[in-house]
Motif scaffolding. Structure first.
Motif, PDB file in Angstrom:
ATOM      1  N   LEU A 307       0.824  -1.210   0.000  1.00  0.00           N
ATOM      2  CA  LEU A 307       0.000   0.000   0.000  1.00  0.00           C
ATOM      3  C   LEU A 307       0.860   1.263   0.000  1.00  0.00           C
ATOM      4  O   LEU A 307       0.556   2.233  -0.702  1.00  0.00           O
ATOM      5  CB  LEU A 307      -0.931  -0.002   1.219  1.00  0.00           C
ATOM      6  N   ILE A 312      -0.860   4.197  -2.226  1.00  0.00           N
ATOM      7  CA  ILE A 312      -2.282   4.073  -1.894  1.00  0.00           C
ATOM      8  C   ILE A 312      -2.590   4.715  -0.545  1.00  0.00           C
ATOM      9  O   ILE A 312      -3.602   5.402  -0.374  1.00  0.00           O
ATOM     10  CB  ILE A 312      -2.703   2.599  -1.927  1.00  0.00           C
ATOM     11  N   THR A 313      -1.738   4.523   0.436  1.00  0.00           N
ATOM     12  CA  THR A 313      -1.857   5.189   1.733  1.00  0.00           C
ATOM     13  C   THR A 313      -0.499   5.145   2.416  1.00  0.00           C
ATOM     14  O   THR A 313       0.477   4.601   1.857  1.00  0.00           O
ATOM     15  CB  THR A 313      -2.952   4.540   2.609  1.00  0.00           C
ATOM     16  N   ALA A 319      -6.903   4.327   6.808  1.00  0.00           N
ATOM     17  CA  ALA A 319      -7.151   2.883   6.649  1.00  0.00           C
ATOM     18  C   ALA A 319      -8.299   2.529   7.568  1.00  0.00           C
ATOM     19  O   ALA A 319      -8.115   1.901   8.610  1.00  0.00           O
ATOM     20  CB  ALA A 319      -5.908   2.068   6.977  1.00  0.00           C
ATOM     21  N   TRP A 327     -15.879  -8.158  -0.447  1.00  0.00           N
ATOM     22  CA  TRP A 327     -15.105  -8.118  -1.690  1.00  0.00           C
ATOM     23  C   TRP A 327     -15.577  -9.261  -2.573  1.00  0.00           C
ATOM     24  O   TRP A 327     -15.477 -10.420  -2.196  1.00  0.00           O
ATOM     25  CB  TRP A 327     -13.605  -8.227  -1.415  1.00  0.00           C
ATOM     26  N   LEU A 346      -3.491   3.745   8.876  1.00  0.00           N
ATOM     27  CA  LEU A 346      -2.888   2.439   8.593  1.00  0.00           C
ATOM     28  C   LEU A 346      -2.149   1.921   9.825  1.00  0.00           C
ATOM     29  O   LEU A 346      -2.196   0.730  10.143  1.00  0.00           O
ATOM     30  CB  LEU A 346      -1.934   2.532   7.403  1.00  0.00           C
ATOM     31  N   PHE A 358      -7.585  -3.676   5.490  1.00  0.00           N
ATOM     32  CA  PHE A 358      -6.788  -4.109   4.342  1.00  0.00           C
ATOM     33  C   PHE A 358      -7.687  -4.598   3.215  1.00  0.00           C
ATOM     34  O   PHE A 358      -7.423  -4.347   2.038  1.00  0.00           O
ATOM     35  CB  PHE A 358      -5.806  -5.203   4.779  1.00  0.00           C
ATOM     36  N   LYS A 360     -10.591  -3.526   2.460  1.00  0.00           N
ATOM     37  CA  LYS A 360     -11.215  -2.372   1.806  1.00  0.00           C
ATOM     38  C   LYS A 360     -10.327  -1.790   0.705  1.00  0.00           C
ATOM     39  O   LYS A 360     -10.809  -1.107  -0.192  1.00  0.00           O
ATOM     40  CB  LYS A 360     -11.532  -1.283   2.831  1.00  0.00           C
ATOM     41  N   TYR A 361      -9.025  -2.069   0.776  1.00  0.00           N
ATOM     42  CA  TYR A 361      -8.105  -1.554  -0.246  1.00  0.00           C
ATOM     43  C   TYR A 361      -7.889  -2.533  -1.395  1.00  0.00           C
ATOM     44  O   TYR A 361      -7.092  -2.279  -2.298  1.00  0.00           O
ATOM     45  CB  TYR A 361      -6.761  -1.193   0.386  1.00  0.00           C
ATOM     46  N   GLU A 364      -8.128  -1.234  -4.868  1.00  0.00           N
ATOM     47  CA  GLU A 364      -7.142  -0.235  -5.280  1.00  0.00           C
ATOM     48  C   GLU A 364      -5.785  -0.844  -5.625  1.00  0.00           C
ATOM     49  O   GLU A 364      -4.880  -0.129  -6.070  1.00  0.00           O
ATOM     50  CB  GLU A 364      -6.983   0.841  -4.195  1.00  0.00           C
TER      51      GLU A 364
END
Length: 540
Positions: A307, A312-313, A319, A327, A346, A358, A360-361, A364
């Motif tokens: 990430l 991403i972050t 986070a 998902w 995060l 995690f 949720k990402y 991305e």
């Protein structure tokens, strides 16, 4: 034989000819089961063998074995071809003679027994004694009572493909020493037994020395190094220096004894040198190096790096940690006592080990983002590590569907060993991937695996998050009392068919990184955590 009765052998079967009015009729006495069929077949016996059948079958089997009559002994088993091969090698290749077998008290169809014999080679003899057991079953087609054939009947621990051999050892004996010259023996460090055998098989010719004469187990099926059982004549040992620290190894041996099916590895982070490797298992499998299991949330070290490196972050970036995350139609949860936090960073979610943050990402990252991070920066999954003995290099496949999210939290198709996770921690805190080694590269000039490592900024953030986890997060209880620069990550991995999850833990103290796994150990901090902490306390 009474008057008027004659006997003949027809096709290997005894035929009894009846005189008088019955002339021309006959009864068949089977050479296999001793039954007499008069005017039709006798009913086949069914069910477990009786006590008398167990006693008689084992008596005949032991008597033939003692005489060295492998063919006859094998005929009393349910797999005669396999039994004859191993029993023949017992006398010829293993050179075992003067066999005396004493049965113990049977327990149902199971019979324990003890063996006393002599092993001889080139004028030298040594006594051999051991205990084993067998079971008697009823033949599926013959309905005879038969020894249920297992290689372990001949010698405890033998598996399919194993055999016994006596002669000059395949490799000269080796005196393995630790990084400071202390002698390492399997008697003092039991976990090192199979590992020392592997090192001897591979490096004996480079360590010098001359072969011993030994009775050994040859593992033709698995390809593992021979296991010595009895030394008839000692060879001259060569000296082999390893990277092991005797102090760290002693701590690792003691730590894994607290939990069944547990393994631990410690490495020096700045060099990749293995300081300790220990396993507590019923078998001799080196799960610390060769285990292939989902690592649970310890994988979040690589996921967090992914990430950060992909923009991403960041550690202090968002986070969120919701109660659930979905998902591709699969719903992911956190531990039951975790309070949701929509404003988490995060670092917050890492320290609490929030799965949903995690997951949720997952939309991305690309399908292969985690794979690329693991391979390119952490040196995993390329099957090119050369530690000095067989090892598994980890696997982070680019799997789509729900596994894209599951892989981020160390489930799905991700597989690791404790060695892999100790290396991950070492890379995370130094920024450089250094392939773990158990013997110095200079010993054989082998080419070690390489990877590009991590940017300094990523390292700084990973160290900050792991330190927070060790001091106030899920790893705090296990790491309590450790001084110096510390950090850790916990993990619990659910496995199909197991009621309790596997416990994972990885951490560092100063220049030492360690990782442990306890099968069915529960939460990472409960079982694997104390194992890692004990090793870090001794080695860090």
């Amino acid at each position: 034989m009474r008057k008027g009765v004659k006997a003949a052998v027809v096709g290997g079967v005894v035929v009894v000819l009846l005189g008088g009015a019955g002339y021309g009729a006959y009864n068949v006495v089977s050479a296999l089961n001793g039954s007499v069929v008069a005017g039709g077949a006798a009913p086949a016996r069914t069910g477990p063998p009786s006590a008398d059948e167990v006693k008689e079958t084992t008596r005949k089997f032991f008597a033939a074995w003692e005489k060295g009559d492998a063919q006859t002994a094998a005929s009393y088993t349910n797999y005669p071809a396999e039994a004859e091969a191993l029993l023949s090698a017992y006398g010829s290749e293993a050179r075992i003679s003067q066999v005396r077998i004493t049965p113990g008290a049977a327990s149902g169809t199971s019979v324990p027994f003890s063996v006393r014999a002599t092993v001889s080679y080139d004028g030298t003899s040594k006594p051999l004694s051991y205990r084993s057991q067998l079971s008697v079953v009823r033949g599926v087609s013959t309905h005879r009572p038969l020894v249920d054939w297992q290689p372990s009947v001949v010698y405890p621990g033998l598996e399919k493909g194993d055999t016994l051999v006596t002669g000059p050892s395949a490799a000269p004996p080796v005196e393995a020493v630790d990084r400071d010259g202390a002698v390492l023996t399997k008697e003092k460090y039991p976990s090192l037994g199979p590992i020392l055998d592997e090192l001897r098989a591979k490096y004996a010719d480079k360590a010098g020395g001359s072969p011993s004469v030994e009775l050994s187990v040859r593992h033709a099926g698995s390809g593992a190094a021979d296991t010595p059982l009895v030394t008839l004549a000692k060879g001259k040992p060569g000296k082999l220096r390893t990277t092991i620290s005797a102090r760290a190894q002693a701590a690792a041996e003691a730590a894994v004894q607290r939990f069944a099916e547990s393994s631990v590895v410690a490495v020096q982070a700045s060099t990749g040198e293995v300081l300790a490797v220990a396993n507590h298992r019923q078998d001799a499998f080196n799960a610390a190096f060769l285990g292939r299991l989902a690592p649970g949330s310890t994988m979040k070290i690589i996921s967090a790096a992914t990430l950060i490196d992909n923009g991403i972050t960041t550690a202090n970036g968002p986070a969120p940690c919701p109660e659930t995350a979905v998902w591709q139609s699969q719903t992911f949860h956190n531990l039951t006592d975790m309070t949701p936090d929509e404003h988490a960073t995060l670092s917050d979610s890492f320290a609490r080990s929030c799965n949903t943050a995690f997951v949720k990402y997952a939309d991305e990252v690309k399908v292969d983002s985690l794979t690329r991070e693991a391979e390119d920066r952490f040196g995993l999954g390329r099957d090119n590590w050369k530690t000095g003995i067989p090892s598994f290099d980890g696997s982070v496949p680019a799997s789509g569907g729900p596994d894209t999210a599951a892989n981020l939290i160390g489930q799905g198709q991700v597989q690791m060993s404790p060695l892999n996770m100790a290396s991950v921690t070492a890379t995370a805190i130094t920024g450089r991937f250094r392939q773990p080694v158990l013997v110095p590269q200079s010993l054989d000039g082998r080419e070690l695996a390489r990877a590009q490592g991590l940017p300094a900024g990523t390292v700084s953030q990973l160290r900050q998050m792991m330190h927070r986890t060790a001091t106030s997060g899920t790893a705090a209880a296990a790491m309590s009392g450790l001084s110096g620069s510390i950090g850790a990550k916990t993990g619990s991995a659910e496995v199909d068919g197991q009621a309790v999850s596997n416990s994972w833990f990885t951490g560092y103290r100063n220049d030492v990184a360690a990782a442990a796994m306890v099968q069915s150990g529960g939460h990472g901090g409960d079982a694997a955590g104390p194992v890692v902490a004990a090793v870090l306390r001794a080695a860090g």
